[in-house]
Design a protein around this motif. Sequence first.
Motif, PDB file in Angstrom:
ATOM      1  N   THR A 136       0.781  -1.017  -0.276  1.00  0.00           N
ATOM      2  CA  THR A 136      -0.079  -0.097  -0.054  1.00  0.00           C
ATOM      3  C   THR A 136       0.918   1.283  -0.119  1.00  0.00           C
ATOM      4  O   THR A 136       1.862   1.500   0.793  1.00  0.00           O
ATOM      5  CB  THR A 136      -1.017   0.014   1.342  1.00  0.00           C
ATOM      6  OG1 THR A 136      -1.799  -1.128   1.169  1.00  0.00           O
ATOM      7  CG2 THR A 136      -1.742   1.190   1.245  1.00  0.00           C
ATOM      8  N   LEU A 137       0.563   1.978  -1.147  1.00  0.00           N
ATOM      9  CA  LEU A 137       1.395   3.079  -1.065  1.00  0.00           C
ATOM     10  C   LEU A 137       0.727   4.505  -0.502  1.00  0.00           C
ATOM     11  O   LEU A 137      -0.411   4.599  -0.661  1.00  0.00           O
ATOM     12  CB  LEU A 137       1.804   3.489  -2.592  1.00  0.00           C
ATOM     13  CG  LEU A 137       2.525   2.373  -3.427  1.00  0.00           C
ATOM     14  CD1 LEU A 137       2.686   2.530  -4.708  1.00  0.00           C
ATOM     15  CD2 LEU A 137       3.729   2.009  -2.683  1.00  0.00           C
ATOM     16  N   ASN A 138       1.673   5.454   0.016  1.00  0.00           N
ATOM     17  CA  ASN A 138       1.124   6.363   0.683  1.00  0.00           C
ATOM     18  C   ASN A 138       2.246   7.733   0.186  1.00  0.00           C
ATOM     19  O   ASN A 138       3.385   7.391   0.240  1.00  0.00           O
ATOM     20  CB  ASN A 138       0.799   6.624   2.075  1.00  0.00           C
ATOM     21  CG  ASN A 138      -0.456   5.782   2.487  1.00  0.00           C
ATOM     22  OD1 ASN A 138      -1.381   6.258   2.535  1.00  0.00           O
ATOM     23  ND2 ASN A 138      -0.004   4.330   2.656  1.00  0.00           N
ATOM     24  N   ASN A 139       1.686   9.016   0.320  1.00  0.00           N
ATOM     25  CA  ASN A 139       2.693  10.124   0.167  1.00  0.00           C
ATOM     26  C   ASN A 139       2.363  11.330   1.175  1.00  0.00           C
ATOM     27  O   ASN A 139       1.265  11.336   1.375  1.00  0.00           O
ATOM     28  CB  ASN A 139       2.786  10.581  -1.307  1.00  0.00           C
ATOM     29  CG  ASN A 139       3.335  11.975  -1.523  1.00  0.00           C
ATOM     30  OD1 ASN A 139       2.827  13.066  -1.398  1.00  0.00           O
ATOM     31  ND2 ASN A 139       4.492  11.403  -1.812  1.00  0.00           N
ATOM     32  N   SER A 140       3.245  11.717   1.775  1.00  0.00           N
ATOM     33  CA  SER A 140       3.186  12.751   2.900  1.00  0.00           C
ATOM     34  C   SER A 140       4.138  13.899   2.272  1.00  0.00           C
ATOM     35  O   SER A 140       5.326  13.569   1.696  1.00  0.00           O
ATOM     36  CB  SER A 140       3.565  12.342   3.908  1.00  0.00           C
ATOM     37  OG  SER A 140       2.967  11.022   4.289  1.00  0.00           O
ATOM     38  N   LYS A 141       3.594  15.059   2.404  1.00  0.00           N
ATOM     39  CA  LYS A 141       4.462  16.380   2.058  1.00  0.00           C
ATOM     40  C   LYS A 141       4.526  17.282   3.270  1.00  0.00           C
ATOM     41  O   LYS A 141       3.550  17.436   4.126  1.00  0.00           O
ATOM     42  CB  LYS A 141       3.807  17.253   0.972  1.00  0.00           C
ATOM     43  CG  LYS A 141       4.031  16.295  -0.539  1.00  0.00           C
ATOM     44  CD  LYS A 141       3.422  17.209  -1.521  1.00  0.00           C
ATOM     45  CE  LYS A 141       3.304  16.211  -2.696  1.00  0.00           C
ATOM     46  NZ  LYS A 141       4.830  15.860  -3.337  1.00  0.00           N
ATOM     47  N   ASN A 142       5.585  18.006   3.359  1.00  0.00           N
ATOM     48  CA  ASN A 142       5.595  18.948   4.642  1.00  0.00           C
ATOM     49  C   ASN A 142       6.593  20.478   4.211  1.00  0.00           C
ATOM     50  O   ASN A 142       7.450  20.057   3.349  1.00  0.00           O
ATOM     51  CB  ASN A 142       6.132  18.480   5.966  1.00  0.00           C
ATOM     52  CG  ASN A 142       6.304  19.464   6.920  1.00  0.00           C
ATOM     53  OD1 ASN A 142       5.067  19.808   7.589  1.00  0.00           O
ATOM     54  ND2 ASN A 142       7.161  20.037   7.393  1.00  0.00           N
ATOM     55  N   ASN A 143       6.064  21.403   4.346  1.00  0.00           N
ATOM     56  CA  ASN A 143       6.913  22.681   4.049  1.00  0.00           C
ATOM     57  C   ASN A 143       7.033  23.783   5.126  1.00  0.00           C
ATOM     58  O   ASN A 143       5.761  23.969   5.947  1.00  0.00           O
ATOM     59  CB  ASN A 143       6.301  23.222   2.814  1.00  0.00           C
ATOM     60  CG  ASN A 143       6.512  22.586   1.290  1.00  0.00           C
ATOM     61  OD1 ASN A 143       7.516  22.789   0.998  1.00  0.00           O
ATOM     62  ND2 ASN A 143       5.274  21.758   1.029  1.00  0.00           N
ATOM     63  N   ASN A 144       7.949  24.169   5.370  1.00  0.00           N
ATOM     64  CA  ASN A 144       8.202  25.506   6.419  1.00  0.00           C
ATOM     65  C   ASN A 144       9.083  26.202   6.039  1.00  0.00           C
ATOM     66  O   ASN A 144      10.323  25.786   5.373  1.00  0.00           O
ATOM     67  CB  ASN A 144       8.381  24.661   7.733  1.00  0.00           C
ATOM     68  CG  ASN A 144       9.435  24.034   8.107  1.00  0.00           C
ATOM     69  OD1 ASN A 144       9.755  23.009   7.459  1.00  0.00           O
ATOM     70  ND2 ASN A 144      10.399  24.538   8.965  1.00  0.00           N
ATOM     71  N   PHE A 145       9.213  27.387   6.655  1.00  0.00           N
ATOM     72  CA  PHE A 145      10.342  28.240   6.285  1.00  0.00           C
ATOM     73  C   PHE A 145      10.877  28.779   7.556  1.00  0.00           C
ATOM     74  O   PHE A 145      10.269  28.842   8.648  1.00  0.00           O
ATOM     75  CB  PHE A 145      10.069  29.549   5.680  1.00  0.00           C
ATOM     76  CG  PHE A 145      11.025  30.450   5.375  1.00  0.00           C
ATOM     77  CD1 PHE A 145      11.795  30.521   4.215  1.00  0.00           C
ATOM     78  CD2 PHE A 145      11.031  31.670   6.252  1.00  0.00           C
ATOM     79  CE1 PHE A 145      12.808  31.333   4.018  1.00  0.00           C
ATOM     80  CE2 PHE A 145      12.096  32.676   6.172  1.00  0.00           C
ATOM     81  CZ  PHE A 145      12.860  32.533   4.928  1.00  0.00           C
ATOM     82  N   ASP A 146      12.417  29.100   7.837  1.00  0.00           N
ATOM     83  CA  ASP A 146      12.945  29.241   9.056  1.00  0.00           C
ATOM     84  C   ASP A 146      14.268  30.079   8.513  1.00  0.00           C
ATOM     85  O   ASP A 146      15.020  30.038   7.377  1.00  0.00           O
ATOM     86  CB  ASP A 146      13.531  27.987   9.787  1.00  0.00           C
ATOM     87  CG  ASP A 146      13.758  28.402  11.140  1.00  0.00           C
ATOM     88  OD1 ASP A 146      13.369  29.349  11.718  1.00  0.00           O
ATOM     89  OD2 ASP A 146      14.500  27.364  11.740  1.00  0.00           O
ATOM     90  N   ILE A 147      14.543  31.076   9.453  1.00  0.00           N
ATOM     91  CA  ILE A 147      15.990  31.713   9.487  1.00  0.00           C
ATOM     92  C   ILE A 147      16.793  30.666  10.078  1.00  0.00           C
ATOM     93  O   ILE A 147      16.935  30.539  11.319  1.00  0.00           O
ATOM     94  CB  ILE A 147      16.001  32.931  10.354  1.00  0.00           C
ATOM     95  CG1 ILE A 147      14.991  33.818   9.806  1.00  0.00           C
ATOM     96  CG2 ILE A 147      17.255  33.580  10.274  1.00  0.00           C
ATOM     97  CD1 ILE A 147      15.085  34.460   8.161  1.00  0.00           C
ATOM     98  N   ASN A 148      17.676  29.997   9.463  1.00  0.00           N
ATOM     99  CA  ASN A 148      18.545  28.833   9.703  1.00  0.00           C
ATOM    100  C   ASN A 148      19.853  29.288   9.967  1.00  0.00           C
ATOM    101  O   ASN A 148      20.741  28.394  10.571  1.00  0.00           O
ATOM    102  CB  ASN A 148      18.722  27.862   8.635  1.00  0.00           C
ATOM    103  CG  ASN A 148      19.255  28.316   7.487  1.00  0.00           C
ATOM    104  OD1 ASN A 148      18.654  29.020   6.655  1.00  0.00           O
ATOM    105  ND2 ASN A 148      20.246  27.710   6.973  1.00  0.00           N
ATOM    106  N   GLN A 149      20.396  30.658   9.613  1.00  0.00           N
ATOM    107  CA  GLN A 149      21.811  31.088   9.959  1.00  0.00           C
ATOM    108  C   GLN A 149      21.869  32.449  10.222  1.00  0.00           C
ATOM    109  O   GLN A 149      21.399  33.064   9.212  1.00  0.00           O
ATOM    110  CB  GLN A 149      22.731  30.329   8.704  1.00  0.00           C
ATOM    111  CG  GLN A 149      24.265  30.829   8.897  1.00  0.00           C
ATOM    112  CD  GLN A 149      24.396  32.161   8.113  1.00  0.00           C
ATOM    113  OE1 GLN A 149      23.834  32.623   7.570  1.00  0.00           O
ATOM    114  NE2 GLN A 149      25.359  32.923   9.024  1.00  0.00           N
TER     115      GLN A 149
END
Length: 503
Positions: free
Chosen positions: A88-101
């Motif tokens: 059984t196949l599934n797909n997940s996505k996640n996006n976020n923005f951050d000041i990383n440096q």
Amino acid sequence: MRKYITFIGLLACFVTSAQNINDVLRYSSENLQGSARFQAMGGAFGSLGGDLSALNINPAGSAVFNNGLFSISGTNYSRNTDSDYNGTLNNSKNNNFDINQVGGAFVFKSTDPDSKWRKLSLAVNYDVVQNFDDRITTSGRSNEAIDNYFLDFADGISVEPLRLQGNETIGEAYLDIGATNGLGFNGQQAFLGFQAGIIDPEADDDTSYFSNANYQTVDQDFRQTISGYNSKFTVNAATQYGDNFYFGASLNFHTIQYDRLNRYDESLTDTDTQELRTVAFDNLLVTEGTGFSLSLGAIAKVNDVIRVGASYQSPTWYRLTDNFSQGIDSNYPNKESSFNFFDLNYINIFDYQIKTPGKVTGSIAAVFGKSGLLSIDYGYQDMSNAELRPTSDSGFADENQFISESLAAVSSIRIGGEYRIQRVSLRAGYRYEQSPYESGNIVGDLNGISGGLGYNFGRSRLDLAVNRTEQDVLQYFFDTGINTPALLNNVNTNVTIGYTLNF
């Protein structure tokens, strides 16, 4: 009102679910973050310096600066996960923005014309070395249900402590069982399975249990939501000796925030009654803590083209606190009608330490004047030396033995290049990192490619980078009971914009 119980020194039995090899791996790895230029070139800066994020590889790199500077970078993190669970196949996505440096450096040049110590550089830099934010969905059909999980923990535990005593509530009983004078985590899991009606003791032996789940197949849905970060604040000093040698040292201060919510749901048809049986089981882990490490490094100019570098990063010593809570509900007929334990309000608190292994890096680069450069870094880190502490804890001794037998030395390679066309710089990079496991099955090798460009305005520079990594991972719903994993293919794509101001 939330209820708490605190464990100091830890219960050995809890190691099987919380403090284990997964925690060691989570906090030992530093994903490719940093400035846009650093990311675009695959992080291959061990013999180059000249970038604040290069201090993560070689602290001598700040001595390459000819003037003071300030740098800031922001990253959009995009995660795409494909899962395969029993077909059984599934797909997940996640996006976020951050000041990383964000960071800066000050350069003090020697005023003594006879001194070979040409300059001193002092720098501070903040980097997000690991962004944990992710969402994963896995579902499918199996012949292993959660009853196996509870049976594994309950085996050998007398049923009497698993019954409610007097007027105590379900939450009070759960915390009492987990206390240092109780049955610990194993007992808590047996208690939940028994109270939810999923398992019961044998009539002639109250330390052996049988399942109330009669099934051929079970439909399962597992959802994992993770947020948090591992950040590093670096205080650095470096110096240039003569025309060809650079030396540096850094103190690194880590901050950990890790939140993970696992939601597991299953449904099956009872083969005896043909009735639908359902279970919902949630586990919430919140980890906070700090860490410390130091690093030393040197860079040498062999000639006008070739530079070499070497650096050592000490082990990182983490002091962590886990807040762990559970919730369960079922429609099994053996469950008490008053049973209610699905609010995640009863919290176990655990204090512990982790020592991650040290790392050495060797680097070589070719700098072709103002036209461009090519750089290669090789890193070595023996993951089998990682430890959970205190090592005097018997449970940690067993887990550390398992870590030393399961994990192996990790080699990593980073390659980066830059080509300059007047004010424009074109960049590309490649990254490879071996699996930390001896077998390489649970976590696969990591491969990454990157690219980007920069524009030099004179006193400032604007950079853009795209960095993509891919890795296969086996995901188990629980540490025991359900032994068929889902195969995850994780693809992370970071888009970073950075700005550097020279002063």
